[in-house]
Write an enzyme that holds these catalytic residues in place. Sequence first.
Site, PDB file in Angstrom:
ATOM      1  N   ASP A  28      -3.540   3.278  12.644  1.00  0.00           N
ATOM      2  CA  ASP A  28      -4.633   3.395  13.599  1.00  0.00           C
ATOM      3  C   ASP A  28      -5.881   2.696  13.044  1.00  0.00           C
ATOM      4  O   ASP A  28      -6.218   2.854  11.867  1.00  0.00           O
ATOM      5  CB  ASP A  28      -4.916   4.876  13.841  1.00  0.00           C
ATOM      6  CG  ASP A  28      -6.042   5.112  14.813  1.00  0.00           C
ATOM      7  OD1 ASP A  28      -5.875   4.776  15.998  1.00  0.00           O
ATOM      8  OD2 ASP A  28      -7.089   5.645  14.392  1.00  0.00           O
TER       9      ASP A  28
ATOM     10  N   GLU B 181      -2.896  -1.548  14.343  1.00  0.00           N
ATOM     11  CA  GLU B 181      -3.796  -1.612  15.486  1.00  0.00           C
ATOM     12  C   GLU B 181      -4.957  -2.473  15.004  1.00  0.00           C
ATOM     13  O   GLU B 181      -5.783  -2.006  14.201  1.00  0.00           O
ATOM     14  CB  GLU B 181      -4.277  -0.223  15.894  1.00  0.00           C
ATOM     15  CG  GLU B 181      -5.190  -0.272  17.114  1.00  0.00           C
ATOM     16  CD  GLU B 181      -5.765   1.084  17.490  1.00  0.00           C
ATOM     17  OE1 GLU B 181      -5.851   1.376  18.700  1.00  0.00           O
ATOM     18  OE2 GLU B 181      -6.128   1.849  16.575  1.00  0.00           O
TER      19      GLU B 181
END
Length: 698
Positions: A347, A383
């Site tokens: 993330d 990401e």
Amino acid sequence: MTDRAISSGNPFQLGAHSDDEGVNFALFSAHAQKVELCLFSEDGSSEIDRLSLPEVTGPVWHGHVKGLPVGTRYGYRVHGNYAPKSGHRFNPNKLLLDPYTRQMQGGWVQSDALLGFDAAASDEDLSFSTEDSAPYVPKSVVPDPAVFAGAQRMRRSEDARDLIYEAHVKGLTQVNADVSEQVRGSYEGLASDAMIVHLQSLGVRAIELLPVHGFIDDSFLLERGLRNYWGYNSIAFFAPEPRYFGPEGLIGFRQMVDRFHAAGIEVLLDVVYNHTAEGDQRGPTLSFRGIDNASYYHLLAGQPRFYVNDSGCGNTLNVAHPYVLRMVLDSLRFWVECMGIDGFRFDLATTLGREAHGFDPHGGFFDALRQDPVLASVRLIAEPWDIGPGGYQLGGFPHEFAEWNDSFRDTARRYWRGEEHSAQELGARLLGSADKFDRGGRRSWASVNFVASHDGFTLADTTAYLERHNEANTENNQDGHHSNFSSNGGIEGFTNNPAILALRARRQRNLLATVFLSQGTPMLLAGDELSNSQDGNNNAYCQDNEIGWINWDRADLGFLEFTKALSTFRQAHTALRQTRFLHGQKRTSDGLRDVEWTDFSGGALQWRDPGLSEFCLTLRCSAEAPSCDDRDMVFLVFNRSQKTSEVALPKLPDGQSWVRVIDTSTAAQKSQKEGNALTKVLGETVTAFAPVQDGDIK
């Protein structure tokens, strides 16, 4: 308090580790003045002993408690300066979770006692709280080594372009009647027989789970009667989140992984190492802040009372610090070696690669990963953005990484809703986004292609809503993406209009076909195969309810069968799953180009036309590939216009014919033999053809 024997122990393994004589405890803190080990009763309600760790080696405090059994509940109290303006927030009144804890007993209870400062004081975090937080926090548990031993790793798939299925542990099965009620919403339910059959029927080879590291519910959500559903609020990087435990508890997680592996499905974890649940200077003191705030976090230069907030969540973990980096790597290795995990989606991964001079693909975190003998062989997905300086880094990660390609998502949506200039960009996305990734020896699988993920509209909502409808989040509908590139067919949200429903269904098929017919790694949001809706909510992070859960009772079974047909077609054709990028070069084997773009008449495509809406694409094995199936070929037709058109089919060798295999004009797919000259395609459709020997047509 009891009189327990504690000796120096050793500093080599951080965390709590049992041996034949007791338990060794080791905790990193570079700025602490004293560390106390607090032992608790079996139910965690009473502190029964408090021992000072007797030794500090470098920045590691350690001690060995003789006779202490596995399963002991414990926590830390760390002494030092409470000087927020200097970056230090030590407060021994706060019981702290061991950063290396593998198990937790009890849960977090919302209370001002969790704050290191007096919530009622006028100077906020500059004040000092004397209230004991122990009754409101879970206790760390000395782990049983046998529980975490011998995880079987799955042999990594040689085809890294296999379908990824992004899912929430609870939301996937919470209201699925085919899953036993006893295990719905749990790790065990995720790998139940019904779910494995479903995933295998879709051709899923990797399931990517939203965060399962131990996390907490944000206080502002609890005050509104909501919960943190997605889990991007980690506090325990080694412990599976207990709220997803089924009848088997922690063992159920290991069983889930083993069952997926037996079914040929890899397990990937979405991991959040960019920030923690402690938030900004007004947040609670739960672990890292009280252990060594100035080491664990990036603090604002010149104003260390405040936190650098590249994550948008209040703080930024200081992965550039050697002991923080060590914790992240130790955590990753734990999930691979002890829990059998096959890979990770990072993330806000730009945060992890940001050095003092900015984002660096050769920075310390990436160098540590690539040299690690365990982690270098697992699947890594980034990401590729955060909100910090230079935060958008799509295509900028090392070659070991695949990356979430939001450019693919936005381009596909823009094309199918009719925007000018979108066809030209879609051409690049269909070929694995070589303009983003074809450098440094990267492969086409680096592009993770999707049109919907947990963050944003579902696929069904992308075709039913122009605007977000996040009122249930209680943020005045101001949260969530504002640029959705969606369409609704003329009516916002629910309708019984058959023409609009048919249009929406066709656009869903077009968008999903675009994913499965592109080079790269396809990713499917759980529930999209069922046309699952979140009623227009494009930020369901706090909706642990019917909004966030997949509604199996309303499943569109026709769309499910269409999704299976797409996946089967992709798996049958290596031309759609290549590792090399395609650049239109001639192949030495037959002199044919590996990719050709044509108009419907078979002529050259007019790329400069801003309104270009229809084109054909012929895919063959890459001219750069050292070995491939030269016989495989796929012919794709993208027709965004409303009219039915005639299309010239490429010439085939004698004895072969084109077969129409995928046609998004309808949900039901049935292979249909075509002639070798012209064929018709309906308006607003994707059509896929494959050649077969005349005698092989079924």
